[in-house]
Design an enzyme around this catalytic site. Structure first.
Site, mmCIF file in Angstrom:
data_model
loop_
_atom_site.group_PDB
_atom_site.id
_atom_site.type_symbol
_atom_site.label_atom_id
_atom_site.label_comp_id
_atom_site.label_asym_id
_atom_site.label_seq_id
_atom_site.Cartn_x
_atom_site.Cartn_y
_atom_site.Cartn_z
ATOM 1 N N GLY A 89 0.807 -1.214 0.000
ATOM 2 C CA GLY A 89 0.000 0.000 0.000
ATOM 3 C C GLY A 89 0.837 1.259 0.000
ATOM 4 C CB CYS A 101 9.297 -10.531 8.490
ATOM 5 S SG CYS A 101 7.696 -10.431 7.652
ATOM 6 C CB CYS A 135 4.495 -4.305 11.037
ATOM 7 S SG CYS A 135 4.810 -6.085 11.217
#
Length: 377
Positions: free
Chosen positions: A13, A106, A203
Site C-alpha cells: 500500500g 520476516c 509493524c
C-alpha cells in the site's frame, strides 16, 4: 496474452511497492497484486490509530491501484505463521539477552515463502517486491546486490532469501532512486502515495515501544526480571535496573539513572540479570562470530578466507573485514574497531556491492595479536 508472463507482486500500500506493480504492468507482465496481513495491531496494546503495512487503509490503497489498472488483488492472511515464527523469535531473543531483527526474519522466512506458495497456486512464474536492491544470475548463483539509491538500499535485509526463491524474484526498483519513484508516481497522478507518510516502525510494535510490547506479550515479565544490577566494566554495582530484556547494546538514553557522564550498555548478562555499563570506547570490538549463515554469491568459502565489507546493522556503513567460514558459522576479523556489535542482529558480508552472504551475530570479541580473546556471550 501478456508479454512477459504472470507475476505476483507484494503490495504493502506504500509508494514503493505500488510503483513496482505499476512498472511491471506497463512492461507487459500480467500482474497479480497481493497484500499480506501479518499482524493485528489492536491485539498488541497500541493506543494509536492502526498504521503501516497491515492497516485497512494500506490494504485499500493497494487494492485501488490494482482496480484502477485492471489487475486482480488479493489479501493474504499470514498472521498465524507470522506470529508463531517472527513474534515468538522476537520475544525469545530479548529474553535471551539479545537484540533481534524481525524485519530480516520476516523477509527471509515468511514473506518470500508465503508469496511463492501463492504464486504457484495462481500460476505465476515470478514474484516481485518494492525493495531497493538488485538480483542477477552469475556463475549459476543468484546474487543480491546493493540498490542504486545508497540511502534507501535494502540489500541488508535480503541476505537470507534462498537461491530457489531468488531465481523467481524480480526487484524492479533496484536501479532507481527514491526521487525517481516519487516522480513516476506524480506523473501517474498517484498523489495520495506521494504524500503518504512512510512508517519505519516494526509493524507489530505499537508506538515503537518494544518494552511495552514485551510486557504486554510476556505475562509477569516485569516481576521476574526487575531488581537486577547495573555494573561497571570492573564489576562494581552502579545501581538497579528494570530488567535485562529492556536494554540493548549501545543504549545510552533511557537508563533511568544519572551517572554524571555519558555511559553506554556494553554487555547484557541474562544469567545474572546484569547490565554492564561503560564508556563509548568500551563498545569497540574487532571480531565476531556469526551463525546460521546463508551463502549467496558463493556456495561455500571453507578454506578460502575472503576480504569483505561487513555490516553489523542496517544503517552501518560497513567495515573492512576478513571472513573465515567454519561450517555453518563465519568468523569475522575486522581491520578496524567496530562499535556496538549486538548479538541477535544480522551481519551481512559484501564484496563491493554484492551480498556474499549473511547470518546472525552470536558474539563479539577483541583480537589480541594472534590470540582470540572472546568477550561477549
Amino acid at each position: 496474452m501478456s508479454k512477459h508472463g504472470r507475476i505476483l507482486v507484494a503490495m504493502s500500500g506504500g509508494i514503493d511497492s505500488s510503483v513496482a506493480a505499476v512498472m511491471l504492468h506497463e512492461q507487459g507482465y500480467e500482474v497479480i497484486g497481493m497484500t499480506m496481513k501479518t499482524w493485528d495491531y489492536a491485539s498488541s496494546g497500541g493506543s494509536k490509530k492502526e498504521t503501516g503495512c497491515c492497516s485497512l487503509d494500506s490494504i485499500n490503497d493497494a487494492r485501488n491501484i490494482a482496480v484502477n489498472l485492471g489487475f486482480p488483488h488479493y489479501i493474504l492472511d499470514i498472521r498465524e505463521e507470522f506470529g508463531d515464527y517472527v513474534i515468538d523469535h522476537f520475544t525469545g531473543e530479548y529474553l535471551e539477552g539479545r537484540t533481534p531483527n524481525p524485519c530480516v526474519l520476516c523477509n527471509t522466512h515468511i514473506k518470500w515463502d508465503a508469496l511463492l506458495r501463492r504464486a504457484d497456486k495462481l500460476g505465476c512464474e515470478f514474484i516481485a517486491t518494492g525493495h531497493y536492491a538488485n538480483v542477477r544470475e552469475e556463475n549459476s548463483r543468484f546474487v543480491i546486490s546493493k540498490g542504486t539509491d545508497t540511502w534507501k538500499d535494502q540489500s541488508y535485509v535480503l541476505w537470507g532469501v534462498s537461491q530457489e526463491s531468488l531465481s523467481r524474484t524480480k526487484l524492479p526498483l533496484g536501479h532507481l532512486k527514491k526521487a525517481e519513484i516519487r516522480e513516476m508516481a506524480t506523473e501517474r497522478e498517484l498523489f495520495d502515495l506521494v504524500n503518504k507518510k512512510e512508517s519505519y516502525e516494526i509493524c507489530f510494535v505499537p508506538d515503537n515501544d518494544y518494552r511495552g510490547f514485551l510486557k504486554h506479550r510476556v505475562e509477569g515479565l516485569e516481576e521476574r526480571v526487575k531488581g537486577g544490577n547495573f555494573v561497571s566494566q570492573e564489576g562494581k554495582i552502579l545501581g538497579k535496573h528494570e530488567g535485562y530484556p529492556f536494554y540493548t547494546i549501545g543504549q545510552r538514553k533511557g537508563l533511568g539513572m544519572a551517572f554524571g557522564s555519558p555511559v553506554y550498555v556494553t554487555e547484557i548478562r541474562k544469567d545474572t540479570n546484569e547490565v554492564v555499563l561503560g564508556k563509548e570506547i568500551d563498545l569497540d570490538r574487532n571480531g565476531m562470530m556469526v551463525g546460521k549463515i546463508v551463502m549467496q554469491k558463493y556456495a561455500n568459502l571453507e578454506g578460502m578466507p575472503l576480504e569483505t565489507t561487513t555490516k553489523v546493522r542496517y544503517k552501518h556503513d560497513g567495515s573492512p573485514a576478513q571472513i573465515i567460514q567454519e561450517g555453518s558459522k563465519m568468523k569475522v576479523l575486522f581491520h578496524e574497531q567496530v562499535s556496538g556489535i549486538a548479538p541477535g542482529q544480522a551481519a551481512v558480508f559484501y564484496e563491493e556491492d554484492d551480498v556474499v552472504g549473511g547470518g546472525w551475530i552470536l558474539k563479539s570479541f577483541k583480537q589480541e595479536g594472534d590470540f582470540m580473546a572472546e568477550q561477549v556471550p
